[in-house]
Design an enzyme around this catalytic site. Sequence first.
Site, short mmCIF file in Angstrom:
data_model
loop_
_atom_site.label_atom_id
_atom_site.label_comp_id
_atom_site.label_asym_id
_atom_site.label_seq_id
_atom_site.Cartn_x
_atom_site.Cartn_y
_atom_site.Cartn_z
CG HIS A 1 43.80 73.52 4.66
ND1 HIS A 1 43.04 72.73 3.83
CD2 HIS A 1 44.17 72.72 5.68
CE1 HIS A 1 42.95 71.50 4.34
NE2 HIS A 1 43.62 71.48 5.47
CG HIS B 1 53.88 66.62 11.06
ND1 HIS B 1 54.62 67.67 10.57
CD2 HIS B 1 52.58 66.94 10.77
CE1 HIS B 1 53.81 68.57 10.03
NE2 HIS B 1 52.58 68.16 10.14
#
Length: 469
Positions: free
Chosen positions: A20, A356
């Site tokens: 974030h 990922h």
Amino acid sequence: MESKKSSLHVLLVSFPAQGHINPLLRLAKCLASKGLLVTFSTTETIGNMMKEATNTKSSNIGQGELRFEFFSEGWEVDEPQRANLDAWMNQLRTVGRESFTELINRQSEMGRPVSCIINNPFVPWATDVAAELGIPCAVLWVQSCAVYSIYYHFQHQLATFPKPDQRDMTLDLPSLPSLEFDDIPDFLTLNPYDSLRKVILSQFKNLDKAFCVLVDSFEELERETIEVMSRISAPIKPVGPLFRSTKDASVRGDIWKAADDCIQWLGSQSPNSVVYISFGSVVSLSKEQLEELSAGLLKSGAPFLWVVKTPPADMGSKPELPDGFKKEAEGKGMVVEWCSQEQVLAHSAVSCFLTHCGWNSSMECLTSGVPVIAFPQWGDQNTNAKLLIDAYGVGIRMKKTPREKDGAAVGTRDEVERCIFKVTKGSEAETIKKNALKWKEAAEAAVADGGSSYRNIELFVDDIQRMAS
Ligand code: UDX
């Protein structure tokens, strides 16, 4: 009359996690480069880690200024209760919120009142603070617009989602490819982490109070979804890829210190030869998966750079590489705990990225022209992998199968080897690389002067100026 840009003060507040902080800080840099005073904030504990890892400090960027100020959540980073997401979110919502409010009030006392707050929706209470203080508030959605659409449809019950025993059912949403069970964020199907699901869905709690939803994507990448979602939810402005929007790489928001020697090591490798492997900041791989991955890398014969990161306490334990692996890998590859991923992906020695598929990593590889081996683990990573492979054509997906010796579901060593070969040398490799370079060009054009994201940032700054007048 409009306020002067230099008198505008934008305060960004990020959820305290690397995935974030990066997009919020990149947006902060971008706004400062437009001549604004910009303050980046997150919790003190994470702020201290950033300072230690990267010497984070205020600086001038273009005509503007970027500052850092942190607020206290009242807990240290090693506070045992922090491992309980429910308790931690509650602490942020109460103690954190109070201290964040003080931080804003301090700005007025110092003669630089805040003109606009930008939060990421993992801290929805920041929108309430903005409303209480009469400050306009926007949000930055830090994942893809496709995932915004999926969560939105789930939250507002606008579509039927498959249950765990309905694995054959697909999810069909406007403008998105048909999504199979494994392409859907599993918080909505299998629900592996209930607390995280609550946080994810709470993102929509205050979204309609924001005057604008910015997203780290670009029009050319997700045009239709942006149009559809702007019609049914709030107007969405894509402003990405944010990591490309300023050339100033001197300010970084890493929470951990990056290993510098891997960049030197990449310099000693042949162009287009190194497999880069990273699973972001929170994913934890099983012991069996680590065994298969390390064996597959050695089997492939390709040089590699592998980030093996210890996940946060509540997400997994310290990863243990198989005995003897580091010794066997000597001269063939490098294992580090953290690196400067932007720099790595920009390096000419890198041939592909085994990832990922966190949204930041997805945007970074897509817009660096680096082919992908997608190995999503959970959440939005599933959907990002689907988009990278099927919609954007920049790589292949690594399959999980039960291992012969113990039945553990893993990407086997043969599969690792097969994927590396396929994406770098196989019959599809040329098309994949061509697509990757096409998206790199489109991304560069989006943030270049006059590009779609560039224009959206200008319009956003105009909005802030108008509201501050
Ligand atoms: C989390 C979620 O897991 C992901 O699914 C969601 O999309 C965003 O939030 P994370 O798993 O950390 O993110 O992955 P990602 O989104 O890829 O962000 C990782 C960031 O760390 C990237 O910006 C990457 O450049 C950076 N990074 C990673 C480094 O700088 N160095 C490293 O060694 C590894």
